[in-house]
Each structure stands twice: as structure tokens, then as C-alpha cells.
Motif scaffolding. Structure first.
Motif, PDB file in Angstrom:
ATOM      1  N   HIS B  65       0.660  -1.121  -0.061  1.00 28.59           N
ATOM      2  CA  HIS B  65      -0.065   0.209   0.035  1.00 28.59           C
ATOM      3  C   HIS B  65       0.785   1.374  -0.044  1.00 28.59           C
ATOM      4  CE1 HIS B  65       0.726   0.740   4.432  1.00 28.59           C
ATOM      5  NE2 HIS B  65       0.448  -0.650   4.635  1.00 28.59           N
ATOM      6  N   PHE B  66       0.145   2.309  -0.430  1.00 29.59           N
ATOM      7  CA  PHE B  66       0.756   3.938  -0.045  1.00 29.59           C
ATOM      8  C   PHE B  66       0.995   4.120   1.153  1.00 29.59           C
ATOM      9  CE2 PHE B  66      -3.452   5.855   0.641  1.00 29.59           C
ATOM     10  CZ  PHE B  66      -4.352   4.696   0.129  1.00 29.59           C
ATOM     11  N   PHE B  67       1.621   5.232   1.329  1.00 31.86           N
ATOM     12  CA  PHE B  67       2.193   5.844   2.610  1.00 31.86           C
ATOM     13  C   PHE B  67       1.167   6.074   3.538  1.00 31.86           C
ATOM     14  CE2 PHE B  67       3.166   9.322   5.198  1.00 31.86           C
ATOM     15  CZ  PHE B  67       4.559   9.416   5.377  1.00 31.86           C
ATOM     16  N   SER B  68      -0.070   6.609   3.312  1.00 30.47           N
ATOM     17  CA  SER B  68      -1.134   6.801   4.443  1.00 30.47           C
ATOM     18  C   SER B  68      -2.191   5.551   4.232  1.00 30.47           C
ATOM     19  CB  SER B  68      -1.827   8.131   4.218  1.00 30.47           C
ATOM     20  OG  SER B  68      -2.278   8.185   3.032  1.00 30.47           O
ATOM     21  N   GLY B  69      -1.823   4.573   3.445  1.00 33.64           N
ATOM     22  CA  GLY B  69      -2.749   3.610   3.417  1.00 33.64           C
ATOM     23  C   GLY B  69      -2.778   2.246   4.039  1.00 33.64           C
ATOM     24  N   ALA B  79     -21.888  -5.306   5.984  1.00 32.92           N
ATOM     25  CA  ALA B  79     -22.798  -4.899   4.755  1.00 32.92           C
ATOM     26  C   ALA B  79     -23.076  -3.421   4.847  1.00 32.92           C
ATOM     27  CB  ALA B  79     -24.051  -5.351   4.982  1.00 32.92           C
ATOM     28  N   ASP B  80     -22.902  -2.664   6.098  1.00 28.16           N
ATOM     29  CA  ASP B  80     -23.145  -1.306   6.116  1.00 28.16           C
ATOM     30  C   ASP B  80     -21.769  -0.432   6.153  1.00 28.16           C
ATOM     31  OD1 ASP B  80     -22.411  -2.091   8.590  1.00 28.16           O
ATOM     32  OD2 ASP B  80     -23.984  -1.232   9.856  1.00 28.16           O
ATOM     33  N   ASP B  81     -20.830  -0.951   5.588  1.00 26.81           N
ATOM     34  CA  ASP B  81     -19.450  -0.198   5.673  1.00 26.81           C
ATOM     35  C   ASP B  81     -19.726   0.981   4.558  1.00 26.81           C
ATOM     36  OD1 ASP B  81     -16.757  -0.113   6.427  1.00 26.81           O
ATOM     37  OD2 ASP B  81     -16.172  -2.000   5.213  1.00 26.81           O
ATOM     38  N   LEU B  82     -19.333   2.014   5.253  1.00 25.10           N
ATOM     39  CA  LEU B  82     -19.681   3.210   4.315  1.00 25.10           C
ATOM     40  C   LEU B  82     -18.817   3.458   2.980  1.00 25.10           C
ATOM     41  CD1 LEU B  82     -19.762   6.282   6.912  1.00 25.10           C
ATOM     42  CD2 LEU B  82     -21.641   5.494   5.420  1.00 25.10           C
ATOM     43  N   ALA B  83     -17.534   2.966   2.931  1.00 27.45           N
ATOM     44  CA  ALA B  83     -16.751   2.881   1.903  1.00 27.45           C
ATOM     45  C   ALA B  83     -16.063   1.521   1.635  1.00 27.45           C
ATOM     46  CB  ALA B  83     -15.791   4.301   1.655  1.00 27.45           C
ATOM     47  N   PRO B  84     -15.583   1.154   0.393  1.00 24.38           N
ATOM     48  CA  PRO B  84     -14.926  -0.042   0.280  1.00 24.38           C
ATOM     49  C   PRO B  84     -13.450   0.182   0.091  1.00 24.38           C
ATOM     50  CG  PRO B  84     -15.884   0.783  -1.704  1.00 24.38           C
ATOM     51  CD  PRO B  84     -16.390   1.761  -0.977  1.00 24.38           C
ATOM     52  N   GLY B  85     -12.413  -0.627   0.055  1.00 26.30           N
ATOM     53  CA  GLY B  85     -11.190  -0.646  -0.019  1.00 26.30           C
ATOM     54  C   GLY B  85     -10.878   0.432  -1.297  1.00 26.30           C
ATOM     55  N   TYR B  86      -9.599   0.924  -1.291  1.00 28.11           N
ATOM     56  CA  TYR B  86      -9.231   2.055  -1.973  1.00 28.11           C
ATOM     57  C   TYR B  86      -9.054   1.662  -3.538  1.00 28.11           C
ATOM     58  CZ  TYR B  86      -4.421   0.300  -1.842  1.00 28.11           C
ATOM     59  OH  TYR B  86      -3.231  -0.650  -1.888  1.00 28.11           O
ATOM     60  N   LEU B 113       0.996   3.832   9.286  1.00 32.65           N
ATOM     61  CA  LEU B 113       0.604   5.151  10.012  1.00 32.65           C
ATOM     62  C   LEU B 113      -0.486   4.994  10.815  1.00 32.65           C
ATOM     63  CD1 LEU B 113       0.740   8.113  10.066  1.00 32.65           C
ATOM     64  CD2 LEU B 113      -0.930   8.336   7.911  1.00 32.65           C
ATOM     65  N   GLY B 114      -1.528   4.112  10.485  1.00 36.28           N
ATOM     66  CA  GLY B 114      -2.820   3.554  11.128  1.00 36.28           C
ATOM     67  C   GLY B 114      -2.520   2.861  12.523  1.00 36.28           C
ATOM     68  N   VAL B 120      -6.050  -1.822  11.294  1.00 29.98           N
ATOM     69  CA  VAL B 120      -4.735  -2.120  10.735  1.00 29.98           C
ATOM     70  C   VAL B 120      -4.105  -2.887  11.886  1.00 29.98           C
ATOM     71  CG1 VAL B 120      -2.471  -0.639  10.555  1.00 29.98           C
ATOM     72  CG2 VAL B 120      -4.794   0.209   9.533  1.00 29.98           C
ATOM     73  N   ILE B 121      -3.284  -3.910  11.310  1.00 30.39           N
ATOM     74  CA  ILE B 121      -2.277  -4.384  12.201  1.00 30.39           C
ATOM     75  C   ILE B 121      -0.850  -4.325  11.874  1.00 30.39           C
ATOM     76  CG2 ILE B 121      -1.779  -6.815  13.202  1.00 30.39           C
ATOM     77  CD1 ILE B 121      -4.439  -7.933  12.322  1.00 30.39           C
TER      78      ILE B 121
END
Lengths: 390, 390
Positions: B65-69, B79-86, B113-114, B120-121
Motif C-alpha cells: 500500500h501507499f504512505f497513508s494507506g 454490509a453497512d460499511d460506508l466505503a470499500p477498499g481504496y 501510519l494507522g 490495521v495490524i
């Protein structure tokens, strides 16, 4: 920044400096009212002149300065001065701005960054508020580029100059040039904004805030109240570092430093005490420059630039540019990270749209925004002939 | 940043999200030795997979992944996740990276970062040092992009995948892709570095340091020792703001915010309490993202990126790129302020110089660097057919 100043000096080449030794002069405006409606009882500012005002008083050229600059545009203060003024390559006998012909007036801005530089005379948050006897700090009125122009108008009146032959400046000096042409179309003959566009767009507003952020984070900043304590020099140094980097280019950074370490045996992969040369040198330049600068003044400059729309036509980005009726020469480079080429070209197109003559000169170079300071001699012939047009 | 994430989600359009609900998984490497020669007793990292590993175990695609990803590249956790993966627009049944065909492995980096994001693990300075029972802080070993690749190699071995069908990643994920191809030419079939160049040049090194500066200035940072006190959230928020801005474009800032004030009646020319909308929204996005991020992890990511030279050939920028022998597809945009177009093209030219096949795909868009995340679906056909080449 020292780094910028050195680069300018080196790139300016071997041309002879403007000959007579230069002296800083000063003027005072009383009860100066800002655009925001606040009054500054005493506005003291510095200026320098090169050449001689003729009897007709019609050969004067005004040069407002860039963000981190001051009125030292040409010449030396003493014979052993290390570097001449920033546009010395352009200003002097026989040069693009020929001091045998023109009388150049270069003015320190209010809230000038170099509040602690002995060669700058300015009024801003570091100055004493006569009402309290203490430094103004963040109580100093918020300034605009239009206010800067009004101080120059004050000097113009004191010098009894009815009309500038030209107004010319780089970057923030370019904004002041646009402002002059939009605000006082009858008080100048032509205008040469260099590396500048007709308004601060959202990109510039945001980057200016990025420049300012390190100051606000420095605990010594203390809401701007630090004049009887340690000033926020670390934050100011980091702020100046960002300006240095954004005003230059990746090409410059790569050619000058590459991936070298600050010290040959100190691998940044081995210790947090080690760093890359490009970072180390930018830090040093920022720290050096911070010593003669004032953090609050930096914040005031940021806000003045953020507010800029030529002619201040509230709610209409274009009216001020359309109000410009004198011939315009825009000088810029496409590699500019501060005022991108498309913003400059769009500015030119708007001014031109009602028939105002606009010339656009593109600079070549590897120093980005800084090419407008360091490599402007490229445009020598165009500037010379633009100044001589009837 | 939330702002970036929202933009990505919006621009990703109405394509159906990757269908099965996604679960974060984890793996552990023991006694992980960094390039600097230090040992991390326990390296725990998260990963996600999409699609199914085939019996021949030869259909796996790695996505760093990218820097902040993080490793959430596709699908939803619930099912109610607001946004899917990038990169959900690209990864799924029938999409460019067709999960009916490919088994996608997406991995959390060390020093992610997270660190405070429940999805995030990672292992880094915010993790407990088993030797002391306290968070590592700045005693955590300095990491490199090569170390990130070694953790992925560890996962590859645990999953018994002999060879990646492809490695593909954006920005810092692109650096890891180059690194894989240079370091393990026999362990992958092809590589797709997106919006990334083959080394960190002096310009990038300096800008990464600008990103980090606000953290170091925040008094709460305290040399990295803040895990039993208030964390340096203000500095981290400002750091994230700079990333947000540099990863996007002036065109985006102008179209989204223009010169609007944060509040309609609050003129930034009247009070220091007022600000422009672009600044206010970037501040909010930075502050929101800071809450789930760790400031020391940010600094470790900066240093990892600064050190990057593909293949780590000390003293020779090009050798690692020349070591790449698998087919390469470089995807980038010229409007990128983080990895400029000329750096990407130069990288391609070096790889190609010894006969390695290189395809270059240019993206169109108005989001600069971020186009490589948000608008990559443009390159859907090229990616699909590149993955299917024999």
C-alpha cells in the motif's frame, strides 16, 4: 533565505554592481488606515533609490519586493558588502533598468519579514504599539497587498512623483504591481509583474498556510506573544525552509545535493541523528534567516498574500484585472511551484480580454519560481524596450 | 486522510464493491532482522485476500500500500460499511484485477501510519518492545522499503506461494513493487508500479522532511516519548494536511473550494479566528485522520521513503533498476507533485535500457498524485491485458 540569497548572487553573474554606494532611507505615514478600517498611528518604512529623479519628475520606477525580500534591490551598502541587491543584474548604468535614465524607488513593505534585519525598516507586530508601549503582537491590524500599495502611494506623494513610469516586482512584488495597475490606473504608465498571478487561488492559499503552520506549532510562538521571551525560531526556521524549497525546484535539489548524506559517514538509515544533505542545508539556511526575521511578521505576510485579488473587487475575481488599462508585461516560468504557469497565462488572458496590451515573456531555467529573481537578466532586452515604449 | 478517502470513494464511481465481506487476517514473523542489522523479536502484520488461491498456487497478486494507506484494498468489512477498499474499482469479479481469476494479497506495512486504526495490524514504535514491556518509541529500528518487502516475503513463504503472478502498488506501494522486482526477480512474473519512481530524489527527500517537520515541532512529540501522555496530534494533523495537499492539485483545490471563507460571514481579513475554506477543510481532514494515526510511525515512514533506491545498490542509483528483468508497466500522471512525470519516465528509460519490456500508461485527471488511487480505473484495460500476458 541565505541559500536563496547565495544562489541569486551566484547566478546573477559577474555584471558590475550598481555603482554608487546605497543608503537605506526612511519615510513615515501617520494615522495609516488599513483596508480593514483599523488605524496605525505611525507607519515607518524604509526605501532605497537608484539613479536620479529628473526635473519633469516622470522617470520614476517603483519596485515593491517579494515575500522574503526587502527594498535592497541593487547596489552595495559598503565597498566590502558581500552581495549586491537582488536585482542588481538588472538595475544600474546601461542595464535593463538603466539608472542613467530611470530613477528607481524600492520600498520595504509593512510587516516585512526581516524585522530584525538592520537593513530593513518596517512597521508590524514586532513594532511598539504607541497605545500600550508594548509590541503590537497579533493585535497589529491584518494587512493586505492593497495596504502595501497605499504605503507606496504615501511615499510617492512625499517624493512628489505624479506618475510612475513603471511598477515592477517579483512574486509578492508582482501582486503589488497588479494592485497598483488596478487601483491607480492614472498613476502609472505600465506594469511588469514577474512570477505572479492576478489573485491568490485556493492552491496558493493552502500552501501559504502550510508555510505558516510550523510557527503556530512552536510552543515559543505563544499566540504571538513572545517579545519578552524566547522567540519561536525553530518554527520560523522550518517555515522558511518550506519557502526555500517551494521557491526552487527538484531539478535544483537533485543537481545540488542528490542523495548525499549531510556527513559522509553518517547514514540516515542508521540513526535519527543523521540526515540527508538537502535537508541539512535547507535547515541551516532556514535557521540562519530566522535570526533576522520575525515569526508574527511571517504570519501577517501569509495572510496578506492569501487575501490577494487584484483591485480587491469583493466577489469578483476578474474586475480588478479588467480595470487594468496600462500596458502589461508578464514574466514567468512554467516550472514555478508557487505561481504556476497556467495561473499567469489566465491572468494575462483576462487583462487582454478588453483590449489592454499584454506581453508574456517565458523564462528558461532550473530554479523554478526563483528564476524570476535569479535569472531575470534573460528578459533584459524585453524589459529595456518595454520601458522605452512611448 | 478522510478527505482523500472520501474523494477516492466518490471518484471510484458506482461499480459494485468486491462481493464477499472482507476480513483482516494477521501473520507474525519472529526475529525479523532489518537492513540496518537490528532484530525485531515479533513482527505482527495484517493482510487481506480477495479471490481464491488456485491449486497450482500461481495466481497470486501482491498489493503493497501507499504512505497513508493500509491493506484494505477492496471490499467491505460489513454490509453497512460506508466505503470499500481504496482500489475496489479495480479489484473484484470481472474487474481489471479479476478475482474470479486472481488471488489478491494485500499487506499492512510495518510502521503503518494507522497504528490506532482498529482495521490495521502493524508493528512499529507504538508497539510494545518485549525487552522493556514499554512502547519502542524512537528506539524501534529504522526501517527501509526493502524491509517492508522482506515482511511480504515472509508472508509469501507462510502462504506457500512460490511466485507472485504480479506485484502492483501505488506510490509507496509502487516503491515496494520496484523493490520486489529488483530484489527477487525470480519470485514474480511482472510488476506494476503506479505513481512512483525508482528512487527518492533530493526533491522528494526534502519534501518528506517538510511533511515530518510539524510533528517534531509539536511539544507533545517529546522526542517520540509520548505513549503515556498526550500524543502530538496537532503536529500530526498538520503533517497529514501537507500530504493531503501535495497528493492532490491546485486544480482540485480551486474547483472544490475556490477563495471561499470557512464561514460565510467570517472574513479572514478581519480576524485571525477566521480562515479560508480550503485551509479549514484540510485542517479538519488532517485532525480526523490524526486520531487513528501515530506520529512516530509517520516519521518512520518518512525515513523509509527517503532511503529508497530500488534494490538498495549502495552508491549506484541505477543497478537495482537494471536488475529488473520482468515486464514492467508504469502508470503515472504528469500532474503529480510527489513523483513528477519526468522521474517516472527516467525510471522507465533506465529499466528499458538493457532490454526489459516497459509499458508506460499516462493517466488523465485533475487530482495529481491521487489520480493513481482515485482514477486508476482509466487504465483498466491495460492492467487487465498486462496481467493476462503469457
Amino acid at each position: 533565505m541565505r541559500l536563496i540569497l547565495c544562489t541569486v548572487a551566484m547566478l546573477a553573474g559577474p555584471a558590475m554592481a550598481y555603482e554608487p554606494l546605497v543608503q537605506k532611507q526612511e519615510f513615515t505615514l501617520t494615522d495609516f488606515v488599513t483596508r480593514g478600517g483599523e488605524t496605525i498611528p505611525e507607519m515607518r518604512l524604509g526605501y532605497e533609490t537608484y539613479g536620479t529623479l529628473n526635473e519633469a519628475r516622470d522617470n520614476a520606477i517603483l519596485i515593491p519586493h517579494f515575500f522574503s525580500g526587502n527594498s535592497h534591490a541593487a547596489g552595495r551598502y559598503s565597498a566590502d558588502d558581500l552581495a549586491p541587491g537582488y536585482w542588481d543584474a538588472l538595475i544600474g548604468s546601461g542595464k535593463a533598468i538603466d539608472t542613467d535614465k530611470w530613477f528607481v524607488v524600492s520600498v520595504d513593505s509593512p510587516v516585512n519579514l526581516g524585522a530584525n534585519d538592520p537593513n530593513v525598516i518596517t512597521t508590524g507586530p514586532a513594532s511598539i504599539n504607541p497605545a500600550t508601549g508594548e509590541p503590537w503582537g497579533m493585535d497589529f491590524p491584518i494587512m493586505t497587498i492593497g495596504d502595501f500599495v497605499e504605503t507606496q502611494k504615501g511615499l510617492m506623494d512625499q517624493l512628489q512623483i505624479p506618475k510612475w513610469h513603471a511598477v515592477m516586482g517579483a512574486s509578492m512584488g508582482g501582486l503589488q504591481s497588479f494592485e497598483w495597475a488596478a487601483r491607480y490606473p492614472d498613476r502609472l504608465e505600465r506594469v511588469i509583474p514577474v512570477i505572479a498571478s492576478g489573485w491568490a487561488d485556493a492552491g496558493l492559499i493552502a500552501w501559504l498556510d502550510v508555510w505558516a503552520a510550523p510557527i503556530r506549532l512552536d510552543p515559543n510562538w505563544n499566540g504571538g506573544d513572545y517579545y519578552d521571551a524566547e522567540p519561536p525560531e525553530a518554527g520560523l526556521a522550518q517555515a522558511l525552509k518550506i519557502v526555500s524549497l517551494q521557491a526552487n525546484s527538484a531539478e535544483w535539489a537533485n543537481a545540488t545535493f542528490g542523495r548525499s548524506w549531510a556527513k559522509p559517514d553518517a547514514d540516515p538509515g542508521q540513526s535519527w541523528d543523521n540526515d540527508y544533505m538537502v535537508v541539512d542545508r535547507l535547515n541551516m539556511a532556514g535557521a540562519t534567516r530566522a535570526r533576522t526575521s520575525d515569526a508574527n511578521h511571517f504570519l501577517y505576510l501569509v495572510r496578506a498574500n492569501q487575501q490577494f485579488v487584484a483591485g480587491h473587487p469583493d466577489g469578483n475575481l476578474f474586475q480588478g484585472l479588467l480595470d487594468i488599462d496600462v500596458p502589461v508585461m508578464l514574466i514567468h516560468t512554467d516550472e514555478d511551484l508557487v505561481f504556476p504557469g497556467n495561473a499567469v497565462r489566465e491572468t494575462g488572458a483576462i487583462i487582454k480580454s478588453d483590449g489592454t496590451p499584454v506581453k508574456i515573456v517565458e523564462l528558461e531555467g532550473t530554479n523554478g519560481h526563483l528564476d524570476g529573481l535569479a535569472n531575470l537578466a534573460q528578459a533584459e532586452k524585453q524589459i529595456k524596450s518595454f520601458l522605452e515604449e512611448e
